[in-house]
Design an enzyme around this catalytic site. Structure first.
Site, PDB file in Angstrom:
ATOM      1  CG  HIS A  69      -2.663  -0.521   4.067  1.00  0.00           C
ATOM      2  ND1 HIS A  69      -2.794  -1.568   4.950  1.00  0.00           N
ATOM      3  CD2 HIS A  69      -2.306  -1.385   3.070  1.00  0.00           C
ATOM      4  CE1 HIS A  69      -2.467  -2.737   4.672  1.00  0.00           C
ATOM      5  NE2 HIS A  69      -2.143  -2.543   3.247  1.00  0.00           N
ATOM      6  CD1 TRP A 134       2.654   1.994  -1.835  1.00  0.00           C
ATOM      7  CD2 TRP A 134       4.637   2.098  -0.987  1.00  0.00           C
ATOM      8  NE1 TRP A 134       3.569   1.070  -2.446  1.00  0.00           N
ATOM      9  CE2 TRP A 134       4.645   1.125  -1.939  1.00  0.00           C
ATOM     10  CE3 TRP A 134       5.912   2.526  -0.165  1.00  0.00           C
ATOM     11  CZ2 TRP A 134       5.946   0.644  -2.316  1.00  0.00           C
ATOM     12  CZ3 TRP A 134       7.072   1.762  -0.730  1.00  0.00           C
ATOM     13  CH2 TRP A 134       7.061   0.666  -1.656  1.00  0.00           C
ATOM     14  CD  GLU A 248      12.048  -0.231   1.924  1.00  0.00           C
ATOM     15  OE1 GLU A 248      13.194   0.253   2.153  1.00  0.00           O
ATOM     16  OE2 GLU A 248      11.024  -0.782   2.901  1.00  0.00           O
ATOM     17  CB  SER A 261      18.110 -19.737   5.381  1.00  0.00           C
ATOM     18  OG  SER A 261      17.741 -19.191   4.094  1.00  0.00           O
ATOM     19  CB  THR A 321      14.616 -15.275  -6.553  1.00  0.00           C
ATOM     20  OG1 THR A 321      15.064 -14.026  -6.820  1.00  0.00           O
ATOM     21  CG2 THR A 321      13.484 -15.323  -5.483  1.00  0.00           C
ATOM     22  NE  ARG A 443      -1.262   0.201  -7.107  1.00  0.00           N
ATOM     23  CZ  ARG A 443       0.090   0.266  -6.701  1.00  0.00           C
ATOM     24  NH1 ARG A 443       0.838   0.259  -7.549  1.00  0.00           N
ATOM     25  NH2 ARG A 443       0.269   0.236  -5.324  1.00  0.00           N
TER      26      ARG A 443
END
Ligand code: HEM
Ligand code: CU
Lengths: 525, 188
Positions: A69, A134, A248, A261, A321, A443
């Site tokens: 996934h 992953w 990444e 934007s 940010t 998790r």
């Protein structure tokens, strides 16, 4: 020029095309297929977690599902979708006839499907698909991996090459193909964010390739990069992986920033607030992303000085940010707002991405992260930034530019329904995961303690709702292409700005064979 | 980009330069990141790594005013069948003084085996102050089937050990490296 012809006919049009619009279309459809595949894996995960106890799948298979996934969504759905968007839009936005290196462009797309076919085929191999997450930490991915890991490594190599070729092409296009008068500081934000993203990709995809190459050598050629017995160190793997991995996550989100934007000013009927500060904020985020990687590794036993450095550096990212978030809000301030589907998805992005940024800030606090690390809180965090961030903005982009691409208008009522069902489904899925995470649910587990049952059932129901709403999206897009209401005005949206809205609708196969006149600085009306 | 031209076609020139950057980043992982990580870990004792070579002791005063508790831990990596334990589990030592401890190893299988012990010091800040003048962990250990051996360790705790450290734990994990060791012999 000789090629004043339309597209070739049949399958060879797609196999051999060097047209940026064709290649963009293929990227977009491919990534949507991967989105559905990765979504199917997610449905298996949520179905198993619907109730405590083991219901549907074996624990080993569950781990294969979480791994695939994540890999399919990150490398197959999100990244190629934005490359597709870049292919379609960057030449049209800077007034170029095509990408700078069209044949390489064809190659960067066509090596992707085989890579993912190979990755998916590991499901049917002896020992099953990769089951190490992953993030593929060694030694899980080396000493303890199923034999299929070799195919996984090869798949990563190929898609890495594809990404590097794609980004080299984007940089070469932006640096060499801008229409006269299109200076850097006049470029639309989407082009800017992609230019910076492409530099990030060229810098870190080779690092990822290096990491899997070391795994390959450890597994097959007797080296010990990550094996303590031979003098190596598994923690080294985590440093290399996250040196790639943190940039990444910005590779994923920066193009999304670019999309938002473009769209928010269009539906606010006002130029983007603080264009120059947006450019500098994007560049600072890109720079900072190289010096924060160990915030994923607070618990490996770093020296105090390291914990502090990575903690403060991470918190610093919140500043540029925040500049962006405030700029988007200021753009909307006193604008003549209207709420068509693309704008709804952008506002959804704005609210939910900011929430994800806040949980990121919580996670960046090293002493607090000892509690949050590897719990569902982290899962909630990165789904707020990646799904409500990247995927919502990608969805907004499709609704916004689809009429320009195919000359037909999508069904607005269905689009709005898609938004509300997605927005509600998404929050039902991921908001409760903050709570179970804080309460200690780890998790990547197929079963959990009873006290987490209610919130997990909620999460699963939300996930089915969110998943189903994507089928509505697919239906709406296909119905539009086949039989949508034709539109022919060049400027499909009255507030839209930029060169792509000066060409005919639907966009002709070849555009800007003569460079256009670049009238006004980006962002002015 | 600069004055260096790799091709007369500007786009190809850009692409070639960027390919060089990508290739350099790939090399960077192997020739910079890995060695740098190892050097930093050794120098700073990150991860509790200790120097993998015998320490040549320098004449120094023994610090009688301080006593440091040194604990020894021995664990087997999974699947390693050997018996492996120190003869003393805790020792109180003065900084600057030379000390010794013996680890007992027993190979209960019928085959000759090769083992490698990997040390780790906790707190990791102490690693740089824990000097080994002799250690079985410097080399692979070979044991014939059904035999036992004494494996010595000689160490000195540095006088400059930060004052707030009172206890040092030295842990060894024993790995079975028979396969890789025989592979190496075979390929010679
Ligand atoms: C203000 C900005 C952000 C901050 C301060 C931040 C901070 C963090 C921290 C500290 C972690 C590690 C948590 C742990 O494992 O214990 C984390 C995990 C993660 N973040 Fe963020 N983050 C931010 C934005 C983003 C963005 C924009 C994305 C992607 C679009 C992202 C994607 C992820 C992912 C995928 C993980 C989990 C990786 C894994 O272990 O599988 N984050 N974040
Ligand atoms: Cu990160």
């Amino acid at each position: 020029m000789a090629d004043h012809h339309g597209p070739a006919q049949g399958i060879s049009r797609w196999l051999f095309t060097t047209n940026h619009k064709d290649i963009g279309t293929m990227y977009l459809w491919f990534s949507f297929a991967m989105f559905l595949l990765g979504g199917f894996f997610a449905m298996v995960i949520r179905a198993e977690l619907f109730q405590p106890g083991m219901q549907l799948v074996e624990p080993g298979f569950f781990n294969q599902m979480t791994t695939l996934h994540g890999l399919v969504m990150v490398f197959g759905a999100i990244m190629p979708s934005f490359v597709g968007l870049a292919n379609w839009l960057i030449p049209m936005m800077i007034g170029a006839p095509d990408m700078a290196l069209p044949r390489m462009n064809n190659w960067s797309f066509w090596i992707l499907p085989p890579a993912f076919l190979m990755l998916a085929s590991t499901l049917f191999m002896e020992g099953g698909a990769p089951a190490f997450g992953w993030t593929f930490y060694a030694p899980l991915s080396t000493t303890y991996a199923a034999p299929s890991v070799t195919f996984f490594i090869f798949a990563i190599h190929i898609l890495g090459v594809s990404s590097i070729m794609g980004s080299i092409n984007i940089i070469a296009t932006v640096m060499n193909m801008r229409a006269p008068g299109m200076t850097y500081m006049k470029m639309p934000m989407f082009v800017w964010t992609w230019l910076i993203t492409a530099f990030l990709l060229v810098a870190v995809m080779p690092v990822l390739a290096g990491a899997v190459t070391m795994m390959l050598m450890d597994i097959h050629f007797g080296t010990s990069f990550f094996s303590a017995a031979g003098g190596g160190d598994p923690v080294l793997f985590q440093h290399i992986f996250w040196f790639f991995g943190h940039p990444e996550v910005y590779i994923i989100i920066l193009p999304a920033f670019g999309v938002v934007s473009q769209i928010i000013p269009a539906f606010s009927r006002k130029p983007l607030f603080g264009y120059a500060s947006m450019v500098y904020a994007t560049a600072s985020i890109a720079f900072l992303s190289f010096i924060v990687w160990a915030h994923h590794m607070y618990t490996v036993g770093m020296p105090i000085a390291g914990e502090l450095f990575f903690m403060y550096a991470t918190m610093l990212i919140a500043v540029p940010t925040g500049v962006k978030v405030f700029n988007w809000i200021s753009t909307m301030w006193r604008g003549a707002l209207s709420f068509e589907t693309p704008m709804l998805f952008c506002i959804g992005f704005l609210i939910l991405f900011t929430l994800g940024g806040f949980t990121g800030l919580m996670l960046s606090i090293a002493p607090a992260d000892f509690q949050y690390h590897d719990t569902y809180f982290v899962v909630a965090h990165f789904h707020y930034v990646m799904v409500a961030g990247a995927v919502f903005s990608m969805t907004a982009a499709v609704y916004y530019w689809l009429p320009k691409w195919c000359g037909r208008m999508y069904n607005e009522a269905m689009g709005k329904t898609h938004f509300w069902v997605s927005f509600i489904g998404f929050n039902i899925t991921f908001f409760p995961q903050h709570f179970v995470g804080l309460a200690g649910m780890p998790r990547r587990i197929p079963d959990y303690a009873l006290q987490f049952a209610d919130f997990n059932m909620m999460s699963s129901i939300g996930a089915f709702i969110y998943g189903a709403s994507q089928l509505l999206f697919l239906y709406n897009v296909v119905a539009t292409i086949v039989a949508g209401k034709p539109v022919s005005e060049e400027k499909v949206w009255d507030g839209a700005e930029g060169l792509e809205w000066t060409v005919a609708t639907p966009a002709p196969y070849h555009t800007f064979e003569e460079p256009p006149l670049v009238p006004k600085p980006a962002g002015t009306i | 980009m600069g004055s260096l031209r790799l091709s007369r076609v500007p786009a190809v020139d850009t692409a070639l330069k960027l390919s060089a950057v990508a290739a350099a980043m790939f090399a960077f992982v192997f020739v910079v990141m890995v060695p740098l990580y190892n050097v930093l870990c050794d120098a700073l004792g990150i991860n509790g790594k200790t120097v993998n070579q015998a320490y040549t002791s320098v004449p120094a005063l023994i610090d009688e005013s301080r006593e440091i508790t040194v604990q020894f831990v021995a664990v087997n990596n999974d699947g390693m069948p050997w018996g492996f334990a120190p003869d003393t589990r805790v020792m109180r030592v003065h900084p600057g003084a030379a000390n010794g401890v013996v680890f007992k190893a027993l190979n209960p299988t019928d085959n000759s085996m090769v083992a490698q012990a990997i040390p780790s010091v906790s707190p990791s800040r102490a690693a740089a102050y824990f000097h080994k003048t002799e250690c079985f962990c410097f080399e692979e250990q070979v044991l014939a089937g059904q035999s036992a051996a004494d494996m010595p360790l000689q160490f000195i705790v540095d006088q400059d050990l930060p004052r707030d450290i009172h206890t040092i734990t030295l842990s060894y994990t024993l790995f079975d490296v028979t396969d890789t060791a025989t592979d190496r012999l075979a390929s010679r």
